[in-house]
Design a protein around this motif. Sequence first.
Motif, PDB file in Angstrom:
ATOM      1  N   UNK A   1      24.603  -2.327  42.120  1.00 30.91           N
ATOM      2  CA  UNK A   1      25.227  -1.419  43.065  1.00 30.91           C
ATOM      3  C   UNK A   1      24.261  -0.449  43.702  1.00 30.91           C
ATOM      4  N   UNK A   2      24.818   0.666  44.211  1.00 30.40           N
ATOM      5  CA  UNK A   2      24.027   1.678  44.907  1.00 30.40           C
ATOM      6  C   UNK A   2      23.911   2.970  44.120  1.00 30.40           C
ATOM      7  N   UNK A   3      24.474   2.992  42.918  1.00 31.20           N
ATOM      8  CA  UNK A   3      24.326   4.182  42.089  1.00 31.20           C
ATOM      9  C   UNK A   3      25.607   4.910  41.794  1.00 31.20           C
ATOM     10  N   UNK A   4      26.724   4.306  42.125  1.00 36.59           N
ATOM     11  CA  UNK A   4      27.993   4.941  41.788  1.00 36.59           C
ATOM     12  C   UNK A   4      28.152   5.048  40.281  1.00 36.59           C
ATOM     13  N   UNK A   5      28.467   6.253  39.785  1.00 35.52           N
ATOM     14  CA  UNK A   5      28.493   6.496  38.349  1.00 35.52           C
ATOM     15  C   UNK A   5      29.761   5.906  37.737  1.00 35.52           C
ATOM     16  N   UNK A   6      29.533   5.067  36.694  1.00 36.97           N
ATOM     17  CA  UNK A   6      30.644   4.448  35.973  1.00 36.97           C
ATOM     18  C   UNK A   6      31.047   5.318  34.787  1.00 36.97           C
ATOM     19  N   UNK A   7      30.042   5.781  34.063  1.00 32.28           N
ATOM     20  CA  UNK A   7      30.304   6.679  32.941  1.00 32.28           C
ATOM     21  C   UNK A   7      29.048   7.498  32.659  1.00 32.28           C
TER      22      UNK A   7
END
Length: 983
Positions: free
Chosen positions: A396-402
């Motif tokens: 991805x582009x860096x979207x925070x999952x946890x």
Amino acid sequence: MSTRLATGGRLIDRSKSLTFTFDGKPMRGFQGDTLAAALLAGGQVLLGRSFKYHRPRGLLASGAEEPNALVNLGRNARQEPDQRVTMTELFDGLEASSQNRWPSLAFDIGAINDKLYKMFPAGFYYKTFMISLGAWAKVFEPVIRRAAGLGNAAKEADPDRYEQAYAFCDVLVAGGGVAGLAAALSEGRAGKRVIVMEMTAHWGGRAPVDGGLIDGLTPDDWIAKTLAELRTLPNVRLMERTMVAGMHLHGSIIAYERVADHTPGDGRPRHRLWRVRPGITINAAGATERPLAFAGNDVPGVMLASAVRDYIVNWAVSPGDRVVVVANNDDAYRTALAVLDAGLSVPAVIDARDNVTGVLPMQVKARGVRILEGRGVAKVLGRTGVTGVAICAQAGEGGVIETLPCDCVAMSGGWSPNVHLWSHVGGKLLWDADAALFRPDATRPPTGRDGGPIAASVGAANGLLTLDAIAAEAGMTAEVEPEAPLAPVWIMPAGATQALRYKSFLDFQNDVKVSDVELAAREGYTSVEHTKRYTTLGMASDQGKSSNINGLAILSDALGQTIPETGTTTFRPPYNPISFGAMAGEARGELFQPRRRTAMQDWHEAQHYHWEPVGFWRRPYCYPKAGESHRDAVNREIDNTRTNVGVLDASTLGKILVKGPDAGKFLDMMYTNMMSTLPVGKCRYGLMCNENGFLSDDGVVVRLSEDSWLCHTTSGGADRIHAHMEDWLQCEWWDWKVWTANLTEQYAQIAVVGPKARKVLEALGGMDVSKAALPFMGWAEGTLAGLPVRVYRISFSGELSYEIAVPANMGAALWDKVIAAGKAFGMMPYGTEALHVMRAEKGFIMIGDETDGTVIPQDLGLGWAISKKKADYIGKRAQQRSFMVAPDRWQLVGLETLDGSVLPDGAYATAEGFNANGQRNTQGRVTSSYYSPTLKKGIAMGLVPNGPARMGEVLEFPAGDKLFRARIVDPCFYDKEGEKSDV
């Protein structure tokens, strides 16, 4: 937080506690600790500030590749900056301080640069500092000078001692890990002379930490067994704390031994620089783990995975209580296991690979650790220490999952073989796409003068990264967990936004980020060497050990090409920094430029001579008697030499032996005239020019045999001319069979000069020195006064003259015999000033007086010494340039004042008018000026535009409030026909 574990530590001795300080704070460690381990054990995670942005930095590594943790060691005279804490062995009383910060490490004013990071991208200095000359001089240069460097050098003289040494062997093994020890054992058993150099204080490399079995033994047991056998072999030498710094021409090695860094004040030299001539060098220097590029990968507490387990296993130091592992390979899981074995927590392993099924990952998973597949780090939380990681999808582009709380991040992006030694002198590399690394190409090794290989690579340095592969290469067996292939990952996440790339570091010491390399590519720096210089990637003191491959990959991606197409930067020695003390060795104080003494120096001093410096010599200027001025002493010496006989210590003249089948051809290129045609037994005056055609030296060349010549040089020019010869032989005519040796100090040389010179030699007895037997510009060997000599019939005074060469250890004896034999003929010693006056009376030039780096032989009327028979010599083409043949060139003339006075040396003759600076125009200058007791008047030599065509013209030479008028005359004032010397 980092702390000392209650148990473990294979390299420390808990019974021996050591005290030290860091920034004045008292701390404790154990014998066997590195400074890095002791600092971590004391909870000191913040260790320094980065160069450009002054970002907080902690440990990245555990070895020579460490880019961040550089400190000042010691104080006062023993203060030394930029010392790697990972390579510094702890000792009692050690004093260390952080650097590149003000006023303190915790609060650094320079950190404002980090807030202004967008103003300081790659190459900003090339654009900013060119605003105006005034801005450079008044603003930028002062700021840059204050900011330059990291630490502070000592201002007092270094009190420690340093040595240099030499060694020869059949095989040099660089590295004392499993591969290096196995290679040494094999070569040692074969009877070869072997030297093994290991840069750390411990043998075995990574094997004791990473585990496995070698020939059924644990790594520790195998290492002990192998070392025990090696120590029984008299042809094997083991050297720890010794770095093979570089490989040079023909495979010569420079090595750096840290003899007593860990035991200061014990009387031993601190460092020793080795020059080694091995038959072949085996590069067993291992491999370096690569970091991963993600936002915040430089926050203190983010470390290489191998370093985390090194600190735990070797020194019983926990870099953190909760360690998150981030990786793209199976090897990093060994760190997770080491952390768990130490009783610490692993919240998760973040693996960029989509499908993780290897044996090591399954062992970690079986112990209850989450393995997050296909994940990456969006950013690290915290500034002066890790507080957590934000996790994202690697694709991805860096979207925070946890977000995972932690206080240490152990990262691994794979391994790069340490190919530096292999590459220093031309060994080629191959890109291994499966392992994502450059490894040595065995089909294209570095070669010596015979075309054969001078280096080989083994083990991890050869691209073999597992214990079983290393053992198999060495003919052994090993048991170790198999590893699944890694996935090349150069940035996390793969589609990281520009904001994340701004904080993803490649070169930690120089603050080079992913965004910097991409900017360089956009601005046209498509060559990796240009990108390196534009961004300073790999230009810090660690020379890019941890950053270069990642930087190459980012650049390749930005250029849309493969990594092999981009290529590598040039590997240059030394592998790690070497102290200036080791480079200088004993060459300090009086030994920095040792004052040279001739064999007759004691005699000169006993005569209370007045001396003058000539190169590194102190030559007699004159020998004044009681109540006699120096001027009167010189006049007396000249009169006596011209009337009776004088003796001169001529030992300082350069004497360079040139020998070999191509020696004649070589000297024809060195000199303006022919030397290959000089008959054996004869001498010839010769001129040397530099590449620009300007005269650089002169002297008499002697043909000793069919393949040997002895070249005399000026006293101050011997070393320079010898280096000049070697430069051309090694760089241009490397295939010519010619050898040179500087024999200046091997021979004493005595000039016996004057009308009665022959009588003195006849009185000494032993050889025929008549004109028939030894004509002018001839030489002969024989005995004089019972000593073996070589006698040259050459003259720099215009008188009958013999120069007698004798081995230096017999020089004083021959001098005494010459003085004794000469008493009956009125012999007196004379010095350099009398020599200079007599040569000027004859019109002979002096290098450094009549030459100044802009004069060609033709200017001095020496066209007769330029051969018209040969096609070329050094400087010939330069002398054919238009301004070199201009009719108005300043040329040599003699000068006589109208009133007989002495012209001031260096005075200029004025011409009509003024130049653009308001100064009088000139039309010549005085190059040499003396009072001639022979002619009873002042004489001078000078350079005048088209001088020889202006004979009889009178020039004016203003000097202070006086005006000298002098007539242009022939430069030879005495015995123009040369009758006195050829008798």
